[in-house]
Design an enzyme around this catalytic site. Structure first.
Site, PDB file in Angstrom:
ATOM      1  N   GLY A  21       0.775  -1.236   0.000  1.00 29.09           N
ATOM      2  CA  GLY A  21       0.000   0.000   0.000  1.00 29.09           C
ATOM      3  C   GLY A  21       0.799   1.273   0.000  1.00 29.09           C
ATOM      4  CB  SER A  22       2.839   3.061   1.699  1.00 33.76           C
ATOM      5  OG  SER A  22       3.371   2.196   2.682  1.00 33.76           O
ATOM      6  CG  ASP A  70      -1.010  -7.209  12.683  1.00 31.45           C
ATOM      7  OD1 ASP A  70       0.144  -7.481  12.298  1.00 31.45           O
ATOM      8  OD2 ASP A  70      -1.256  -6.785  13.828  1.00 31.45           O
ATOM      9  CG  ASN A  97       7.385  -4.586  -0.258  1.00 34.51           C
ATOM     10  OD1 ASN A  97       8.473  -4.063  -0.485  1.00 34.51           O
ATOM     11  ND2 ASN A  97       6.366  -3.906   0.234  1.00 34.51           N
ATOM     12  CE1 TYR A 162      13.979  -3.931   7.746  1.00 34.42           C
ATOM     13  CE2 TYR A 162      16.282  -3.464   7.282  1.00 34.42           C
ATOM     14  CZ  TYR A 162      14.978  -3.557   6.853  1.00 34.42           C
ATOM     15  OH  TYR A 162      14.657  -3.286   5.547  1.00 34.42           O
ATOM     16  CB  ALA A 165      14.601  -9.921  10.124  1.00 38.74           C
ATOM     17  CE  LYS A 166      14.067  -6.514   5.357  1.00 40.09           C
ATOM     18  NZ  LYS A 166      12.974  -6.867   4.434  1.00 40.09           N
TER      19      LYS A 166
END
Length: 255
Positions: A21-22, A70, A97, A162, A165-166
């Protein structure tokens, strides 16, 4: 600028995008819609998501399906994947994404923060793939595209949960590619560099920081969300038929 290339096999394809959405996700939603794909996208924010769907419908005459979800809620994620398939047929392109790149100091991270971060940035990638894999098998194959990041490759100091996780997404990509390849399902990862979305502008971009970053790129231009679309379309299409278990870096040559 949206890519000019057309991929004939994407016309009519059932595509599901998380975080669509963004930011980069919105560019992907539009990019696939411009290819004639039947696009469903997952997001949690009504305002930008509905505005995006309205704009695409006005511009292209076809409306992407917005599924408010969510992604930390795995049952809700599974339900949304099922709704996408019900509306558009078995999903044959999945783009994982969605992400949350909040900065955090090592000393401030709690167990709850860590678990929530992984619940957004890593866990849904597996469970969305799990949800669509049976339909891809029925369809004779498909493409799963996982978003990782160059942040873990450049030793970014300000978001260790982060970057963990990536990095994990790369391992997940390779494991899924090994398992699902026999069913004609390709699994790849894309690692963007610093893409200047509205969120980045609001929270972290300064003139000095951006200039310094672009100066280290081979291509001396600011990266924008549309610059990621072409690579994802390529990975989704049969133009990359024998490409799987790979990570493609799109960073203007920063690395």
């Amino acid at each position: 600028m949206m890519p000019s290339a057309r991929f004939a096999d994407l016309e009519g394809a059932s595509v599901l995008i998380t975080g669509g959405g963004s930011g980069i996700g919105a560019a992907l939603t539009e990019g696939f819609a411009r290819q004639g794909a039947k696009v469903a996208f997952i997001d949690i924010a009504d305002g930008p998501s509905l505005a995006l769907a309205d704009r695409i419908e006005k511009d292209l005459g076809r409306r992407p399906l917005y599924l408010k979800t969510d992604i930390r809620d795995i049952e809700a994620l599974r339900a949304s994947a099922a709704k996408a398939a019900e509306a558009h047929g078995d999903v044959t392109v999945l783009v994982n994404n969605a992400a949350l790149d909040d900065r955090h100091a090592v000393e401030d991270v709690t167990v709850e923060f860590w678990d929530n971060n992984q619940a957004v940035n890593l866990r849904p990638h597996f469970f969305s793939a799990q949800a669509v894999a049976p339909g891809m098998k029925r369809a004779g194959g498909g493409s799963i595209i996982n978003f990782t990041s160059t942040s873990f490759l450049i030793n970014h100091p300000d978001m260790p949960a982060y970057t963990a996780a990536k990095a994990g997404i790369v391992g997940l990509t390779k494991g899924l590619a090994g398992k699902l390849g026999a069913d004609g399902i390709r699994v790849n990862a894309i690692a963007p560099g610093w893409v200047i979305t509205e969120r980045q502008k609001q929270l972290w971009v300064t003139e000095q920081a951006l200039a310094a970053h672009v100066a280290k790129q081979c291509i001396k231009q600011m990266m924008q969300p549309e610059d990621i679309v072409g690579t994802v379309l390529f990975l989704a299409s049969d133009a990359s038929r024998m490409l799987t278990a790979q990570m493609l870096i799109v960073d203007g040559g920063f690395l």
